[in-house]
Design a protein around this motif. Structure first.
Motif, PDB file in Angstrom:
ATOM      1  N   UNK A   6      28.170  26.561  54.579  1.00  0.00           N
ATOM      2  CA  UNK A   6      26.809  26.933  55.081  1.00  0.00           C
ATOM      3  C   UNK A   6      25.862  26.139  54.329  1.00  0.00           C
ATOM      4  N   UNK A   7      25.895  25.386  53.463  1.00  0.00           N
ATOM      5  CA  UNK A   7      24.793  24.594  52.610  1.00  0.00           C
ATOM      6  C   UNK A   7      23.741  24.280  53.579  1.00  0.00           C
ATOM      7  N   UNK A   8      22.551  24.342  53.587  1.00  0.00           N
ATOM      8  CA  UNK A   8      21.434  23.935  54.579  1.00  0.00           C
ATOM      9  C   UNK A   8      21.354  22.398  54.664  1.00  0.00           C
ATOM     10  N   UNK A   9      21.744  21.553  53.864  1.00  0.00           N
ATOM     11  CA  UNK A   9      21.852  20.076  53.747  1.00  0.00           C
ATOM     12  C   UNK A   9      23.087  19.870  54.635  1.00  0.00           C
ATOM     13  N   UNK A  10      24.294  20.307  54.309  1.00  0.00           N
ATOM     14  CA  UNK A  10      25.333  19.945  55.135  1.00  0.00           C
ATOM     15  C   UNK A  10      25.076  20.419  56.566  1.00  0.00           C
ATOM     16  N   UNK A  59      25.463  32.060  50.119  1.00  0.00           N
ATOM     17  CA  UNK A  59      24.104  31.440  49.682  1.00  0.00           C
ATOM     18  C   UNK A  59      23.078  32.544  49.087  1.00  0.00           C
ATOM     19  N   UNK A  60      22.338  31.736  48.384  1.00  0.00           N
ATOM     20  CA  UNK A  60      21.080  32.645  48.165  1.00  0.00           C
ATOM     21  C   UNK A  60      20.055  32.809  49.183  1.00  0.00           C
ATOM     22  N   UNK A  61      19.277  33.831  49.002  1.00  0.00           N
ATOM     23  CA  UNK A  61      18.573  34.445  50.256  1.00  0.00           C
ATOM     24  C   UNK A  61      17.778  33.231  51.234  1.00  0.00           C
ATOM     25  N   UNK A  62      17.223  32.552  50.290  1.00  0.00           N
ATOM     26  CA  UNK A  62      16.128  31.278  50.771  1.00  0.00           C
ATOM     27  C   UNK A  62      17.381  30.349  51.569  1.00  0.00           C
ATOM     28  N   UNK A  63      18.407  30.115  50.985  1.00  0.00           N
ATOM     29  CA  UNK A  63      19.057  28.938  51.501  1.00  0.00           C
ATOM     30  C   UNK A  63      19.944  29.747  52.975  1.00  0.00           C
ATOM     31  N   UNK A  64      19.908  31.162  53.067  1.00  0.00           N
ATOM     32  CA  UNK A  64      20.576  31.703  53.947  1.00  0.00           C
ATOM     33  C   UNK A  64      19.345  31.562  55.188  1.00  0.00           C
TER      34      UNK A  64
END
Length: 248
Positions: free
Chosen positions: A182-186, A224-229
């Motif tokens: 779920x990484x935002x860049x991915x 993930x951390x909150x912001x990344x979520x």
């Protein structure tokens, strides 16, 4: 209304390339605030050429500079093409030719920006990326700029840009496999790759597969951390919106 203060870091007293890098980043921040994105891109080019890995903030600034330099031009090309088509349909060939000439002028500017970004990515940023996150980010950007070049090209130029975009996106997907699902860049890479498959390659079924596969990361948001979520959920919503359109 008054703009909030732009807080710039204190310029370091060291000399040489490190000082050049610091100056370039500070000037890029000022150019961004002034919405002079061509100059912001030039300053970020200087930062890359000064050497050393970009911080995550600098990496985002590099991306934002070139993206914003392109945005208005991409819209201008679409509008000029639409006007030319309309004028021609209504029998005003002279007006249509003028609009086509303007379109060509803006397309030349667009190609120049793409070439500048791709030159930095291919010569420096992709080869020197030391983490999977950096490598995925830069390969995604490389794919994006070949996609932009393909959008407004014809014939062999379009085919060549599309092939290079495909190769960059595929390499990015391989690198992204090392990141959290779920990484935002991915997820951002999957989003842009699927749009490319649909809009440029006209392979909608492949685009659907790419989007569906990316959305399987829903079950991993807790990693993930909150912001990344938050960033991941926004990207997932865009993927879902596209799926709804493509599967109608």
């Amino acid at each position: 209304s008054r703009l909030p203060k732009l807080r710039l870091p204190v310029l370091a007293t060291h000399s040489g390339l490190a000082a050049m890098a610091d100056q370039a980043v500070i000037l890029a921040r000022v150019a961004e605030r002034a919405e002079r994105y061509d100059e912001m891109a030039d300053f970020m080019k200087q930062r890359v050429e000064a050497g050393g890995a970009l911080t995550s903030e600098e990496r985002d600034m590099f991306s934002a500079a070139f993206k914003n330099a392109l945005t208005g031009r991409r819209q201008a090309v679409r509008i000029a093409a639409s006007v030319a088509q309309q004028e021609n349909a209504e029998g005003r060939e002279g007006n249509s030719e003028l609009a086509q000439g303007y379109r060509s002028k803006v397309e030349t500017e667009l190609r120049g920006i793409c070439e500048k970004a791709l030159g930095l990515l291919e010569s420096t940023l992709v080869p020197s990326a030391s983490t999977s996150e950096d490598k995925t980010f830069y390969l995604k950007m490389q794919g994006d700029y070949y996609r932009y070049a393909a959008e407004f090209a014809d014939g062999e130029a379009r085919r060549s840009s599309a092939e290079k975009a495909t190769a960059a996106y595929a390499s990015g997907m391989a690198s992204a496999a090392e990141l959290l699902a779920a990484h935002p860049i991915r997820l951002g890479l999957a989003l842009n790759y699927s749009v490319f498959q649909h809009e440029v390659l006209k392979e909608t079924q492949e685009a659907v597969k790419t989007a569906i596969s990316a959305l399987e990361a829903r079950n991993h948001l807790g990693d993930l951390a909150d912001q990344d979520q938050n960033d991941a959920m926004l990207t997932m919503q865009l993927l879902e919106d596209n799926l709804n359109l493509w599967q109608q």
